[in-house]
Motif scaffolding. Structure first.
Motif, PDB file in Angstrom:
ATOM      1  N   GLU A  11       7.814  12.116 -50.908  1.00 40.17           N
ATOM      2  CA  GLU A  11       7.851  10.652 -50.954  1.00 40.17           C
ATOM      3  C   GLU A  11       9.262  10.111 -51.172  1.00 40.17           C
ATOM      4  N   PRO A  12      10.164  10.342 -50.227  1.00 44.47           N
ATOM      5  CA  PRO A  12      11.558   9.949 -50.442  1.00 44.47           C
ATOM      6  C   PRO A  12      11.766   8.446 -50.595  1.00 44.47           C
ATOM      7  N   ALA A  13      11.046   7.614 -49.843  1.00 42.77           N
ATOM      8  CA  ALA A  13      11.230   6.168 -49.980  1.00 42.77           C
ATOM      9  C   ALA A  13      10.843   5.704 -51.376  1.00 42.77           C
ATOM     10  N   GLU A  14       9.751   6.243 -51.910  1.00 49.14           N
ATOM     11  CA  GLU A  14       9.331   5.884 -53.255  1.00 49.14           C
ATOM     12  C   GLU A  14      10.356   6.348 -54.285  1.00 49.14           C
ATOM     13  N   THR A  15      10.873   7.561 -54.099  1.00 42.16           N
ATOM     14  CA  THR A  15      11.878   8.095 -55.020  1.00 42.16           C
ATOM     15  C   THR A  15      13.133   7.233 -55.017  1.00 42.16           C
ATOM     16  N   LEU A  16      13.626   6.899 -53.847  1.00 42.53           N
ATOM     17  CA  LEU A  16      14.848   6.114 -53.748  1.00 42.53           C
ATOM     18  C   LEU A  16      14.679   4.700 -54.283  1.00 42.53           C
ATOM     19  N   SER A  17      13.474   4.142 -54.158  1.00 43.94           N
ATOM     20  CA  SER A  17      13.259   2.747 -54.545  1.00 43.94           C
ATOM     21  C   SER A  17      12.966   2.564 -56.032  1.00 43.94           C
ATOM     22  N   ALA A  18      12.813   3.636 -56.786  1.00 46.23           N
ATOM     23  CA  ALA A  18      12.482   3.522 -58.207  1.00 46.23           C
ATOM     24  C   ALA A  18      13.515   2.660 -58.927  1.00 46.23           C
ATOM     25  N   GLY A  19      13.037   1.868 -59.891  1.00 48.00           N
ATOM     26  CA  GLY A  19      13.948   1.028 -60.657  1.00 48.00           C
ATOM     27  C   GLY A  19      14.140  -0.350 -60.062  1.00 48.00           C
ATOM     28  N   GLY A  20      13.156  -0.823 -59.298  1.00 44.60           N
ATOM     29  CA  GLY A  20      13.212  -2.180 -58.777  1.00 44.60           C
ATOM     30  C   GLY A  20      13.921  -2.333 -57.454  1.00 44.60           C
TER      31      GLY A  20
END
Length: 219
Positions: free
Chosen positions: A107-116
């Motif tokens: 889940e790279p998009a979810e990982t990169l988007s963490a923190g708002g």
């Protein structure tokens, strides 16, 4: 072709962003990640780059052969490395180009988007499959196979910035498309439109770039 967000110099005859076409190898398996508000080195680490391999990059003038991507040529790595990643940033957005499509799992998009933050992962394969994921604050908002994307039905339900990106991406003039269907390169264009990457390879060369290899090795 009708691609409102792309000057003619920034897309090829098939609708591929020219900087991606000029980076890629001849196999067709690759991924573009874009994320807002993350530095390139942190994005690389989040996507599984070996920290010790991350270094500044000046892209070579040309590829050594048609099966070697330009980032792989820049890194000078051996063929057993699963993927080479190229990263840069512009206008508050960071991009990471994966030359072999190995950063699709976990889940790279979810990982990169963490923190708002907001992030997109757009991928294509040698078989012509194409996928697009948009995530915000660690949560998947849109996940689609581009074969199933139907703009009249799907655009109204997208978040405003993503809808604008797909509108800017437009649709390539492929002969076999039915009304409402899209070409499968639209995902790469939409990711570029979102992150301000309607550019040429010369534009990319002028950015400070980082290159790295993934930890995985080919069998």
């Amino acid at each position: 072709m009708t691609m409102p967000g792309f000057p003619p110099s920034t897309v090829d005859s098939e609708g591929q962003p020219v900087w991606i076409r000029d980076l890629e190898d001849g196999y067709g398996n690759h991924i573009l990640h874009v994320v807002r508000g993350v530095e390139p080195v942190e994005a690389l680490k989040a996507l599984g780059a070996e920290p010790g391999s991350i270094r500044s990059c000046e892209l070579p003038g040309s590829k050594p052969d048609e099966s070697t991507s330009l980032p792989r040529a820049a890194l000078g790595t051996d063929p057993g490395v699963a993927a080479v990643l190229l990263a840069g940033s512009t206008g508050g957005w960071t991009f990471v180009y994966d030359d072999s499509g190995w950063t699709f799992e976990d889940e790279p998009a979810e990982t990169l988007s963490a923190g708002g933050r907001a992030a997109v992962t757009s991928s294509t394969t040698i078989n012509g499959d194409a996928f697009f994921t948009y995530a915000v604050d660690g949560q998947k908002i849109v996940e689609i196979s581009l074969d199933d994307l139907h703009l009249p039905d799907d655009l109204p339900g997208m978040p405003a910035e993503l809808r604008a990106a797909f509108e800017a991406a437009g649709v390539a003039d492929w002969e076999d498309l039915e009304p409402g269907e899209v070409d499968t390169l639209i995902g790469m264009r939409a990711a570029c439109a979102l992150a301000g990457l309607a550019l040429t390879l010369d534009d990319i060369r002028r950015m400070p770039l980082l290159v790295a290899q993934t930890a995985q090795q080919l069998d």
